[in-house]
Design an enzyme around this catalytic site. Sequence first.
Site, PDB file in Angstrom:
ATOM      1  N   ASN A   1       0.865  -1.183   0.000  1.00  0.00           N
ATOM      2  CA  ASN A   1       0.000   0.000   0.000  1.00  0.00           C
ATOM      3  C   ASN A   1       0.904   1.236   0.000  1.00  0.00           C
ATOM      4  O   ASN A   1       1.671   1.453   0.947  1.00  0.00           O
ATOM      5  CB  ASN A   1      -0.894  -0.053   1.242  1.00  0.00           C
TER       6      ASN A   1
ATOM      7  N   ARG B   1       4.827  18.610   1.052  1.00  0.00           N
ATOM      8  CA  ARG B   1       5.544  19.750   0.480  1.00  0.00           C
ATOM      9  C   ARG B   1       4.943  20.273  -0.830  1.00  0.00           C
ATOM     10  O   ARG B   1       5.436  21.241  -1.388  1.00  0.00           O
ATOM     11  CB  ARG B   1       7.007  19.367   0.229  1.00  0.00           C
TER      12      ARG B   1
ATOM     13  N   HIS C   1      -5.398   3.605  -1.743  1.00  0.00           N
ATOM     14  CA  HIS C   1      -6.653   3.825  -1.018  1.00  0.00           C
ATOM     15  C   HIS C   1      -6.970   5.322  -1.071  1.00  0.00           C
ATOM     16  O   HIS C   1      -6.662   6.054  -0.138  1.00  0.00           O
ATOM     17  CB  HIS C   1      -6.478   3.344   0.427  1.00  0.00           C
TER      18      HIS C   1
ATOM     19  N   ARG D   1      -8.871   8.591  -0.595  1.00  0.00           N
ATOM     20  CA  ARG D   1      -9.966   9.023   0.282  1.00  0.00           C
ATOM     21  C   ARG D   1     -10.527  10.329  -0.266  1.00  0.00           C
ATOM     22  O   ARG D   1      -9.833  11.047  -0.977  1.00  0.00           O
ATOM     23  CB  ARG D   1      -9.461   9.197   1.709  1.00  0.00           C
TER      24      ARG D   1
ATOM     25  N   HIS E   1      -3.744  11.551   0.963  1.00  0.00           N
ATOM     26  CA  HIS E   1      -2.540  10.811   0.543  1.00  0.00           C
ATOM     27  C   HIS E   1      -2.635  10.531  -0.967  1.00  0.00           C
ATOM     28  O   HIS E   1      -2.346  11.419  -1.743  1.00  0.00           O
ATOM     29  CB  HIS E   1      -2.229   9.591   1.406  1.00  0.00           C
TER      30      HIS E   1
ATOM     31  N   GLU F   1      -8.599   0.305  -2.938  1.00  0.00           N
ATOM     32  CA  GLU F   1      -9.479   0.176  -1.766  1.00  0.00           C
ATOM     33  C   GLU F   1     -10.257   1.470  -1.585  1.00  0.00           C
ATOM     34  O   GLU F   1      -9.757   2.541  -1.923  1.00  0.00           O
ATOM     35  CB  GLU F   1      -8.665   0.059  -0.482  1.00  0.00           C
TER      36      GLU F   1
ATOM     37  N   THR G   1      -7.817   6.309   9.669  1.00  0.00           N
ATOM     38  CA  THR G   1      -7.586   5.111   8.865  1.00  0.00           C
ATOM     39  C   THR G   1      -8.802   4.204   9.025  1.00  0.00           C
ATOM     40  O   THR G   1      -9.637   4.451   9.902  1.00  0.00           O
ATOM     41  CB  THR G   1      -6.294   4.397   9.314  1.00  0.00           C
TER      42      THR G   1
ATOM     43  N   HIS H   1      -4.051  -4.551   7.651  1.00  0.00           N
ATOM     44  CA  HIS H   1      -4.085  -3.479   8.652  1.00  0.00           C
ATOM     45  C   HIS H   1      -3.185  -3.824   9.833  1.00  0.00           C
ATOM     46  O   HIS H   1      -3.384  -4.824  10.510  1.00  0.00           O
ATOM     47  CB  HIS H   1      -5.499  -3.163   9.168  1.00  0.00           C
TER      48      HIS H   1
ATOM     49  N   HIS I   1       1.610   1.025   6.278  1.00  0.00           N
ATOM     50  CA  HIS I   1       2.205   1.891   7.302  1.00  0.00           C
ATOM     51  C   HIS I   1       3.527   1.345   7.847  1.00  0.00           C
ATOM     52  O   HIS I   1       4.544   2.046   7.852  1.00  0.00           O
ATOM     53  CB  HIS I   1       1.192   2.085   8.435  1.00  0.00           C
TER      54      HIS I   1
HETATM   55  N1  PXP Z   1      -6.459  -2.746   4.332  1.00  0.00           N
HETATM   56  C1  PXP Z   1      -7.275  -1.674   4.430  1.00  0.00           C
HETATM   57  C2  PXP Z   1      -8.715  -1.859   4.092  1.00  0.00           C
HETATM   58  C3  PXP Z   1      -6.786  -0.428   4.835  1.00  0.00           C
HETATM   59  O1  PXP Z   1      -7.617   0.613   4.931  1.00  0.00           O
HETATM   60  C4  PXP Z   1      -5.428  -0.286   5.112  1.00  0.00           C
HETATM   61  C5  PXP Z   1      -4.885   1.049   5.488  1.00  0.00           C
HETATM   62  O2  PXP Z   1      -5.074   1.947   4.445  1.00  0.00           O
HETATM   63  C6  PXP Z   1      -4.603  -1.432   5.001  1.00  0.00           C
HETATM   64  C7  PXP Z   1      -5.156  -2.651   4.616  1.00  0.00           C
HETATM   65  C8  PXP Z   1      -3.147  -1.377   5.277  1.00  0.00           C
HETATM   66  O3  PXP Z   1      -2.942  -1.101   6.627  1.00  0.00           O
HETATM   67  P1  PXP Z   1      -1.523  -0.657   7.148  1.00  0.00           P
HETATM   68  O4  PXP Z   1      -1.219   0.663   6.523  1.00  0.00           O
HETATM   69  O5  PXP Z   1      -1.685  -0.579   8.632  1.00  0.00           O
HETATM   70  O6  PXP Z   1      -0.538  -1.712   6.725  1.00  0.00           O
END
Ligand code: PXP
Length: 252
Positions: free
Chosen positions: A22, A33, A58, A60, A65, A85, A115, A205, A229
């Site tokens: 991700n 910046r 992902h 939003r 981001h 996502e 998040t 996650h 992350h």
């Molecule tokens: N899956 C979903 C649905 C998420 O929203 C996220 C965070 O954007 C992740 C996976 C990845 O999580 P992490 O950034 O904690 O690895």
Amino acid sequence: MLWISFVNLHPYSIDMTKLSVNINKIATIRNARGGNMPDVLKAAIDCEIFGAQGITVHPRPDERHIRYADVDEIRPLIRTEFNIEGNPIPQFIDMVLRIKPHQVTLVPDAHDVLTSNAGWDTIKHKDFLKQVINRFREAGIRTSIFVDPVEEMVRHAADTGTDRIELYTEAYARNYPLDREAAIRPYIDAALIAQESGLGLNAGHDLDLNNLWYFSRLVPGLLEVSIGHALVSDALYLGLEKTIQLYLNQLK
Ligand code: PXP
């Protein structure tokens, strides 16, 4: 033959779980910046060169981001698997249908959350999910929906017509340092129900270099993890190439 007995003993460990990186956090640094450093498109290409088997974004609604425009630019560059996502608001649905990623993961994230912080209520939102999933399936896009490892939610997920579910692993990651056996139990149960219901299984996650190996080793049928992350944070110290290799090693 030894190989045959291995197949029988470990029916789920033959195919390696795919790592989808991700890249949202890379965009977060760029956005701080206003210029183009770091270059998100180059990062996506490099993640693949370094061994990632997929790229996840992902977007939003506030575009803090990954931006919608990034998603258009990234799509033609991806050689592995592109996963988008997000919350299926009309703007998101239109974008996914236009871009046609390999997979779309539907997440019920509210506008004001930092998040994703919950899976779908697959009973309450079943009709809505059915409609949206049907549109994506008709367009030939594989679908996955984000769910908590709760038996009822997984069983009802199967009624939505989704191809896969993504198990929300925040609780596993939080409880792993306290009691990893207890932390993983609901995920194994959920995975078995997914299998019984004919659903493919993804997870994500808060997965990291400490907790990933145990999860991927014990959860049956895990097809893909999406990690952002922790992986991007580790890359600050170790570099992106080495970090991706380390994550891939956890999945072997
Ligand atoms: N899956 C979903 C649905 C998420 O929203 C996220 C965070 O954007 C992740 C996976 C990845 O999580 P992490 O950034 O904690 O690895």
